[in-house]
Design a protein around this motif. Structure first.
Motif, PDB file in Angstrom:
ATOM      1  N   SER A 183       0.833  -1.207   0.000  1.00 49.01           N
ATOM      2  CA  SER A 183       0.000   0.000   0.000  1.00 49.01           C
ATOM      3  C   SER A 183       0.866   1.256   0.000  1.00 49.01           C
ATOM      4  O   SER A 183       0.563   2.227  -0.700  1.00 49.01           O
ATOM      5  CB  SER A 183      -0.933   0.026   1.211  1.00 49.01           C
ATOM      6  N   ILE A 184       1.935   1.248   0.771  1.00 49.92           N
ATOM      7  CA  ILE A 184       2.856   2.384   0.798  1.00 49.92           C
ATOM      8  C   ILE A 184       3.428   2.612  -0.597  1.00 49.92           C
ATOM      9  O   ILE A 184       3.456   3.741  -1.102  1.00 49.92           O
ATOM     10  CB  ILE A 184       3.985   2.169   1.833  1.00 49.92           C
ATOM     11  N   ILE A 185       3.879   1.552  -1.246  1.00 50.58           N
ATOM     12  CA  ILE A 185       4.449   1.669  -2.583  1.00 50.58           C
ATOM     13  C   ILE A 185       3.416   2.218  -3.564  1.00 50.58           C
ATOM     14  O   ILE A 185       3.707   3.128  -4.342  1.00 50.58           O
ATOM     15  CB  ILE A 185       5.009   0.308  -3.053  1.00 50.58           C
ATOM     16  N   ARG A 186       2.194   1.688  -3.521  1.00 49.62           N
ATOM     17  CA  ARG A 186       1.139   2.167  -4.439  1.00 49.62           C
ATOM     18  C   ARG A 186       0.841   3.648  -4.221  1.00 49.62           C
ATOM     19  O   ARG A 186       0.723   4.416  -5.176  1.00 49.62           O
ATOM     20  CB  ARG A 186      -0.134   1.340  -4.262  1.00 49.62           C
ATOM     21  N   GLU A 187       0.733   4.067  -2.971  1.00 47.69           N
ATOM     22  CA  GLU A 187       0.437   5.469  -2.668  1.00 47.69           C
ATOM     23  C   GLU A 187       1.571   6.382  -3.125  1.00 47.69           C
ATOM     24  O   GLU A 187       1.329   7.465  -3.663  1.00 47.69           O
ATOM     25  CB  GLU A 187       0.155   5.668  -1.177  1.00 47.69           C
ATOM     26  N   LEU A 188       2.818   5.953  -2.937  1.00 45.83           N
ATOM     27  CA  LEU A 188       3.954   6.768  -3.371  1.00 45.83           C
ATOM     28  C   LEU A 188       4.053   6.831  -4.895  1.00 45.83           C
ATOM     29  O   LEU A 188       4.494   7.839  -5.443  1.00 45.83           O
ATOM     30  CB  LEU A 188       5.256   6.243  -2.762  1.00 45.83           C
ATOM     31  N   GLN A 189       3.623   5.777  -5.579  1.00 47.39           N
ATOM     32  CA  GLN A 189       3.601   5.819  -7.039  1.00 47.39           C
ATOM     33  C   GLN A 189       2.568   6.829  -7.528  1.00 47.39           C
ATOM     34  O   GLN A 189       2.792   7.503  -8.528  1.00 47.39           O
ATOM     35  CB  GLN A 189       3.252   4.445  -7.618  1.00 47.39           C
ATOM     36  N   LYS A 190       1.476   6.953  -6.816  1.00 49.28           N
ATOM     37  CA  LYS A 190       0.443   7.921  -7.189  1.00 49.28           C
ATOM     38  C   LYS A 190       0.898   9.345  -6.908  1.00 49.28           C
ATOM     39  O   LYS A 190       0.614  10.256  -7.678  1.00 49.28           O
ATOM     40  CB  LYS A 190      -0.853   7.656  -6.413  1.00 49.28           C
ATOM     41  N   ASN A 191       1.587   9.531  -5.763  1.00 47.47           N
ATOM     42  CA  ASN A 191       1.989  10.878  -5.356  1.00 47.47           C
ATOM     43  C   ASN A 191       3.249  10.779  -4.500  1.00 47.47           C
ATOM     44  O   ASN A 191       3.170  10.543  -3.294  1.00 47.47           O
ATOM     45  CB  ASN A 191       0.860  11.563  -4.581  1.00 47.47           C
ATOM     46  N   GLY A 192       4.393  10.979  -5.131  1.00 44.56           N
ATOM     47  CA  GLY A 192       5.669  10.899  -4.423  1.00 44.56           C
ATOM     48  C   GLY A 192       5.916  12.051  -3.468  1.00 44.56           C
ATOM     49  O   GLY A 192       6.836  12.007  -2.666  1.00 44.56           O
ATOM     50  N   ARG A 193       5.074  13.086  -3.537  1.00 46.86           N
ATOM     51  CA  ARG A 193       5.233  14.247  -2.657  1.00 46.86           C
ATOM     52  C   ARG A 193       4.269  14.225  -1.471  1.00 46.86           C
ATOM     53  O   ARG A 193       4.186  15.192  -0.721  1.00 46.86           O
ATOM     54  CB  ARG A 193       5.022  15.531  -3.462  1.00 46.86           C
ATOM     55  N   ILE A 194       3.553  13.145  -1.297  1.00 48.70           N
ATOM     56  CA  ILE A 194       2.612  13.042  -0.187  1.00 48.70           C
ATOM     57  C   ILE A 194       3.383  13.157   1.132  1.00 48.70           C
ATOM     58  O   ILE A 194       4.507  12.670   1.249  1.00 48.70           O
ATOM     59  CB  ILE A 194       1.828  11.706  -0.274  1.00 48.70           C
ATOM     60  N   THR A 195       2.789  13.821   2.096  1.00 44.93           N
ATOM     61  CA  THR A 195       3.452  13.927   3.400  1.00 44.93           C
ATOM     62  C   THR A 195       3.392  12.573   4.091  1.00 44.93           C
ATOM     63  O   THR A 195       2.503  11.758   3.829  1.00 44.93           O
ATOM     64  CB  THR A 195       2.767  14.971   4.299  1.00 44.93           C
ATOM     65  N   VAL A 196       4.343  12.336   4.968  1.00 42.89           N
ATOM     66  CA  VAL A 196       4.366  11.074   5.703  1.00 42.89           C
ATOM     67  C   VAL A 196       3.099  10.935   6.541  1.00 42.89           C
ATOM     68  O   VAL A 196       2.535   9.850   6.661  1.00 42.89           O
ATOM     69  CB  VAL A 196       5.629  10.958   6.575  1.00 42.89           C
ATOM     70  N   THR A 197       2.618  12.038   7.078  1.00 46.22           N
ATOM     71  CA  THR A 197       1.392  12.009   7.880  1.00 46.22           C
ATOM     72  C   THR A 197       0.207  11.548   7.033  1.00 46.22           C
ATOM     73  O   THR A 197      -0.561  10.676   7.460  1.00 46.22           O
ATOM     74  CB  THR A 197       1.112  13.405   8.477  1.00 46.22           C
ATOM     75  N   ASP A 198       0.064  12.111   5.840  1.00 50.44           N
ATOM     76  CA  ASP A 198      -1.037  11.698   4.959  1.00 50.44           C
ATOM     77  C   ASP A 198      -0.857  10.261   4.482  1.00 50.44           C
ATOM     78  O   ASP A 198      -1.822   9.492   4.401  1.00 50.44           O
ATOM     79  CB  ASP A 198      -1.150  12.631   3.759  1.00 50.44           C
ATOM     80  N   LEU A 199       0.362   9.883   4.163  1.00 47.90           N
ATOM     81  CA  LEU A 199       0.633   8.515   3.736  1.00 47.90           C
ATOM     82  C   LEU A 199       0.285   7.531   4.841  1.00 47.90           C
ATOM     83  O   LEU A 199      -0.381   6.521   4.602  1.00 47.90           O
ATOM     84  CB  LEU A 199       2.104   8.369   3.333  1.00 47.90           C
ATOM     85  N   ALA A 200       0.723   7.838   6.045  1.00 47.85           N
ATOM     86  CA  ALA A 200       0.439   6.968   7.183  1.00 47.85           C
ATOM     87  C   ALA A 200      -1.064   6.793   7.368  1.00 47.85           C
ATOM     88  O   ALA A 200      -1.551   5.680   7.597  1.00 47.85           O
ATOM     89  CB  ALA A 200       1.073   7.532   8.451  1.00 47.85           C
ATOM     90  N   SER A 201      -1.797   7.875   7.242  1.00 48.13           N
ATOM     91  CA  SER A 201      -3.252   7.823   7.374  1.00 48.13           C
ATOM     92  C   SER A 201      -3.874   6.928   6.302  1.00 48.13           C
ATOM     93  O   SER A 201      -4.772   6.140   6.588  1.00 48.13           O
ATOM     94  CB  SER A 201      -3.820   9.239   7.286  1.00 48.13           C
ATOM     95  N   ARG A 202      -3.385   7.033   5.078  1.00 44.20           N
ATOM     96  CA  ARG A 202      -3.953   6.254   3.974  1.00 44.20           C
ATOM     97  C   ARG A 202      -3.666   4.765   4.083  1.00 44.20           C
ATOM     98  O   ARG A 202      -4.437   3.951   3.598  1.00 44.20           O
ATOM     99  CB  ARG A 202      -3.446   6.779   2.643  1.00 44.20           C
ATOM    100  N   VAL A 203      -2.540   4.417   4.694  1.00 46.50           N
ATOM    101  CA  VAL A 203      -2.192   2.993   4.797  1.00 46.50           C
ATOM    102  C   VAL A 203      -2.517   2.394   6.167  1.00 46.50           C
ATOM    103  O   VAL A 203      -2.293   1.208   6.400  1.00 46.50           O
ATOM    104  CB  VAL A 203      -0.710   2.736   4.437  1.00 46.50           C
ATOM    105  N   GLY A 204      -3.048   3.216   7.069  1.00 50.86           N
ATOM    106  CA  GLY A 204      -3.491   2.704   8.362  1.00 50.86           C
ATOM    107  C   GLY A 204      -2.402   2.561   9.398  1.00 50.86           C
ATOM    108  O   GLY A 204      -2.451   1.657  10.231  1.00 50.86           O
ATOM    109  N   LEU A 205      -1.419   3.458   9.376  1.00 54.77           N
ATOM    110  CA  LEU A 205      -0.350   3.450  10.361  1.00 54.77           C
ATOM    111  C   LEU A 205      -0.231   4.829  10.993  1.00 54.77           C
ATOM    112  O   LEU A 205      -0.774   5.801  10.489  1.00 54.77           O
ATOM    113  CB  LEU A 205       0.999   3.133   9.696  1.00 54.77           C
ATOM    114  N   SER A 206       0.541   4.907  12.082  1.00 51.33           N
ATOM    115  CA  SER A 206       0.917   6.216  12.596  1.00 51.33           C
ATOM    116  C   SER A 206       2.192   6.641  11.875  1.00 51.33           C
ATOM    117  O   SER A 206       2.805   5.869  11.148  1.00 51.33           O
ATOM    118  CB  SER A 206       1.123   6.165  14.119  1.00 51.33           C
ATOM    119  N   LYS A 207       2.589   7.890  12.084  1.00 45.01           N
ATOM    120  CA  LYS A 207       3.672   8.493  11.316  1.00 45.01           C
ATOM    121  C   LYS A 207       5.008   7.745  11.460  1.00 45.01           C
ATOM    122  O   LYS A 207       5.665   7.447  10.459  1.00 45.01           O
ATOM    123  CB  LYS A 207       3.822   9.955  11.724  1.00 45.01           C
TER     124      LYS A 207
END
Length: 150
Positions: A10-34
């Motif tokens: 999921s992390i890889i897929r989200e980063l492929q969509k948007n490599g500039r996503i903040t870690v906070t937003d990425l963590a939220s999208r994949v169900g983790l804390s920062k």
């Protein structure tokens, strides 16, 4: 890939969509804390699953709207000849992609230029003079329907 779980993928897929996503937003999208998300990202980078980050550029706005695929057949496919071709083709800036093929030709090149005249020059002066090139065949793109792996 056996080392990757659902969250890593999921992390890889989200980063492929948007490599500039903040870690906070990425963590939220994949169900983790920062912090656990940062640790996983760092591990994916260190293990070579994530090899870098880049900007996607609108090539048409840069005046590079002509795309052609060139099939290349070599006169010699020994390891030495392939290595010489591989080294030389990397030096041609108009060649956006180069793939060795299991087909009735040896390589498929994606070539991006301003127009057909520039492509013809690149083909005639650069691609055709690469080591061991025997023959080329060109396919011109009329429209790109999908140009990313997402």
């Amino acid at each position: 890939m056996a080392d990757l779980d659902r969250i890593d993928l999921s992390i890889i897929r989200e980063l492929q969509k948007n490599g500039r996503i903040t870690v906070t937003d990425l963590a939220s999208r994949v169900g983790l804390s920062k912090t656990p998300c940062q640790i996983r990202m760092r591990r994916l980078e260190e293990q070579g699953y994530i090899t870098g980050y880049s900007a996607m550029v609108n090539q048409t706005k840069l005046g590079l709207s002509h795309v052609a695929f060139a099939q290349v057949t070599l006169s010699d496919t020994s390891s030495k000849a392939l290595a010489a071709f591989n080294t030389a083709v990397r030096q041609i800036s108009a060649v956006e992609q180069c793939h060795m093929m299991a087909a009735n030709f040896d390589y498929l090149l994606k070539v991006r230029t301003k127009n057909m005249a520039e492509y013809r020059q690149v083909l005639g002066e650069q691609i055709s003079s690469l080591p061991h090139v025997l023959q080329t065949s060109t396919f011109v793109v009329m429209e790109s329907v999908k140009d990313r792996g997402l």
